[in-house]
Structures are given as structure tokens and as C-alpha cells.
Design an enzyme around this catalytic site. Sequence first.
Site, short mmCIF file in Angstrom:
data_model
loop_
_atom_site.label_atom_id
_atom_site.label_comp_id
_atom_site.label_asym_id
_atom_site.label_seq_id
_atom_site.Cartn_x
_atom_site.Cartn_y
_atom_site.Cartn_z
CD GLN A 20 43.12 31.79 33.02
OE1 GLN A 20 43.42 32.94 33.28
NE2 GLN A 20 42.25 31.48 32.07
CE1 TYR A 47 38.54 38.80 26.95
CE2 TYR A 47 38.43 39.85 29.11
CZ TYR A 47 39.10 39.05 28.19
OH TYR A 47 40.33 38.51 28.51
CD GLU A 90 42.45 39.29 31.12
OE1 GLU A 90 41.34 38.84 30.76
OE2 GLU A 90 42.95 39.07 32.24
CG HIS A 104 44.60 36.49 36.99
ND1 HIS A 104 44.94 37.24 35.89
CD2 HIS A 104 43.42 35.89 36.67
CE1 HIS A 104 44.02 37.10 34.95
NE2 HIS A 104 43.09 36.28 35.40
CG ASN A 145 42.83 39.93 36.44
OD1 ASN A 145 43.13 40.60 35.45
ND2 ASN A 145 41.91 38.98 36.39
CD GLU A 146 38.66 40.33 34.34
OE1 GLU A 146 37.86 39.44 34.71
OE2 GLU A 146 39.01 40.46 33.15
CD GLU A 193 38.68 31.29 29.96
OE1 GLU A 193 37.95 32.15 30.49
OE2 GLU A 193 39.90 31.46 29.78
CD1 TRP A 194 39.08 31.90 33.99
CD2 TRP A 194 39.95 31.02 35.84
NE1 TRP A 194 40.23 32.61 34.29
CE2 TRP A 194 40.78 32.09 35.41
CE3 TRP A 194 40.32 30.32 37.00
CZ2 TRP A 194 41.94 32.47 36.10
CZ3 TRP A 194 41.48 30.69 37.68
CH2 TRP A 194 42.26 31.75 37.23
CD1 TRP A 250 42.07 35.41 27.42
CD2 TRP A 250 43.62 36.21 28.84
NE1 TRP A 250 42.25 34.47 28.41
CE2 TRP A 250 43.20 34.94 29.29
CE3 TRP A 250 44.59 36.90 29.56
CZ2 TRP A 250 43.71 34.35 30.43
CZ3 TRP A 250 45.08 36.30 30.70
CH2 TRP A 250 44.65 35.05 31.14
#
Length: 498
Positions: A78, A355, A405, A179, A223-224, A459-460, A452
Site C-alpha cells: 500500500q 472496524y 488497525e 499482508h 494479517n487478516e 486502498e486495495w 490505520w
Amino acid sequence: MSILTRRRLLHRAALAATATATTAGTGPGLAATAATAAVVGGCATATDATGTEPSGAPSGRLHFPPDFGWGAATSAYQIEGAAKEDGRGESVWDTFSRTPGRTRNGDTGDIAADHYHRYAEDLDLMRDLGLRSYRFSISWPRIQADGTGAPNQRGLDFYRRLLDGLHERGIAPMATLFHWDLPQALQDAGGWESRDVAHRFADYADHVFRALGDRVPVWLTVNEPKTVVQNGYLFGHHAPGRRDPDAAYLVAHHLQLAHGLAVRALRDAGGAGRIGPAFNLHPCYPADDSAEAARATRLYDGYENRLYLDSVLRGSYPQDVLADLGPGSRMARGIRDGDLAIISTPVDLLAVQYYTPIYVTADGGTVRRWPTSEAEWQQIHPDGMYDILTRVTRDYGPIPLTVTENGLPTPDSLAADGTVDDSARITFLRDHLAAAHRAIAAGVPLESFHVWSLLDNFEWAEGYVQRWGLVYVDYPTQRRVFKRSAHWYRQVIADNAL
């Protein structure tokens, strides 16, 4: 996997991707639904919950523990750019973002925030912000171009320079091994559907531990994993762009296996650093007080949270999730003797990323109860931070936690006077930090909090449309500007209090 479950998972993906705002109507208030969720969804609730959102900072000052780790977070793809420099190989995100129609405006991470060339400037920004901790990720294809073999010394040297710069400025590094930027060569060989990739990840981790381990006090493994599973293999709007539920949960198992193998690699290398996974956890609440909604919420929580938490912290997968997937699912068939012992190799801490909450209906769908940010999937509900942190401590014991995050995108623009007024971000962070403070007061062993993100970035699938940073990046010039939230956060860090 049954046809019914396959349809349910694809329906859930569609709901998550396209859901529109739904009002709470005349049903039970949040306090009632949250109380039910504590039973059926595993979500803790505040004893003083009123069903209303915090309107601002509470009266008086909220002081955090003296050694609290105030930080910010980024990820390699990113921000780094330099996609073809110094021996870096192709990643799945290079391929995905360069495929027409995959990202907003056809944006890619080829340049991003050009951190690879501007890292020294960014380190000075971190110092000026007063950060005590910086969470970043290491690019696997920068270390191993094709995901195998000897490490690329130029890639390792970049991270050595970054780590040395952090230590020189008194900032504690927190390094994430993965990530989402899987080397494309490994994707071509089957990606995370291949068990072998988990072992390739352990080899990569071992190279990194041995080269950089003396500079990194805290490691995060994967990550996630849930985002890779859901966005990459259910929704199809992240790399590698699949929509295959049966593959998705085999991928989940292999990501969990990769985590456990990496933990063992650190131990085998004699590393002194602490290590754990980074999970994005979503508190799940019933949308009404029916028994059907309660049952649906429990299963939804299994897919969202317990699948990942239970396997790492209890050494087992949730039986309701396995039953829902079915004994013939690729995940069930992919679990081998000893896998869960590897996955549950003891960790030193758990990274939590929060989030949004999820409100589950009786038919397993979702509705919205709170206003959303520019990211339409994100409901702004600070009490969810308290709920998820206390839930983890209640259900899994006093494992040290770090928030790695938390943030939101806002419509930031550079004013004529050179300032960026992102007051909504300040309100969001203040309310979520207040919820984290309540969790600490309730006995949660929370060590640190990372906003974050440090910088506006790629952003993806949303490309450069959404801005999540404390620092504004003018992409044509790569100029960095502290937003109003950065000035506010700097004062919070200096005061160690809200």
C-alpha cells in the site's frame, strides 16, 4: 460442502458487498440485542450500554498506562511502490491491480506513497508525530522474488535501514510477515489452496527472522486471514479474485497452518521477539430478539471470529462451522493429523483489528444499525471496540492484546492554506480510544493502539479514492502534510491521555 451451504456463503458475500443502509426501526434497542449477543455471538457488552453513540470526549481526562504503545500502521504494497526495483518479484496484487476492471480507476501500487525511496522522510514524520510504535509489513516478493530460495539481500537491506531508522528515533518496530502480497509464482503453483505454500511461508519467515530478528521486538505472522478468505475467495474483489466457497475455507486452513509454522520457525531460530497473529474481529449481534436470529448470529460469529480465534488459542475449529461446511468440504478433507497442534503453537500476543460490527438477521443476512463511513461496509460503532476486546479476554483468557488497525476514510482535501481538516477522523479515533480505555479499566491487557493508517495509500480495490491516513499524501508530488488528526494524535501521545 453442501449445495445449501455453498449458496449461503455466496449469498453472504453478495450481502456484504452490496448491502444498503437499513434503519433500526421499532425493534429492540442496542442494549437488548447486545445482551443477547453476549450469549449467542460471544460478544461482551458494556454494563452501562444505553444504545446511543458517544457524542464526544467524556468529561475529565482518560489516562492510559504509562508504558502504553501509541502507534500507527501501514502495509508494504500500500505504501512502498518501487514495484520492479532491487530484485522485487511480482505479487498477486501486482497482477490483480493491473487487470482491467479490478481496481477503481485502474489504480495500482506501482508507486503508491513511494515509501521505498522516501522512508527516511517518513521516519522523521513518525518521530515528529511522537509515535512509540510502528506497525509495518515486509514484502514477501521483495525478499524472495518467486517465493522460494535464497533471500534477496537488497530487499533485506531495505528493511534493515528502516529498522535501524526506527531504533534511532526511539520507535519500537512491529513487523508483519504477510499482508496479502503473495508472490505471483506461488499463486501460479496453486496459491493458498496449496498446502505447500504454507511451508514456503515458513521458509520465508525463517530467512527474515535470521536476518532481522535482532532488530524486531514484535512479529505478526498473517494479517487478516479472514479478509484473504472472504475478499479474495468469496467476494472476488481482492486478489486473486476468486468466487469459490469450497476453496475459500481450505485457504483459511492453510493460512492458519502458515501462521503456526511461522511461530515454530521463530522458536527454532532462537528468536527473542514476541509473536502472534493479526485478526480483524467483528462483534456479531442479533438484529432482533428472536431465537432464529440468535442461532444465525452464533454461526455467523463462527465464520467471522471463532474459526480463527479457536484454532490458534484453543487448538480446535468450531464444530458448528465444520458441520455447516460439511465433512466433504475441501477444508475438512485438508485438515491432517497434527495440523491443529501446529496452528495452536503458543503465541505471545494477539493483534486485534476493529472496524465495524455486524447485525445478523434470522435468515443469516445482515442489516445496518449505525452510520457508515466512506467505506460503505464500515458502520461507526465505538462500543464494538469495547465489546470485542472484552470478549477476547473473557473467552480466551488474559493474552496480551494490541490494536493494530482502527480508523476510517474521510473526504480529505488540501486547503489553500496548506492544511487538511479531517475532524470526523478525530471524533472517530477519540470515541474508539475511549472505548479501548474502558476495556483496559475492565481488565483487558491492552498494550498498544495503532491508527490505520500513518499515510494515505493504495486502498486495495478502491485504489486512491479513499484516504485513511493521519498524513495527507499529494500523489503527483508525493508531498506529505500532517492532517488535523495528526496534530490531535500527537497531543494525545504527549499527554498519554484523551
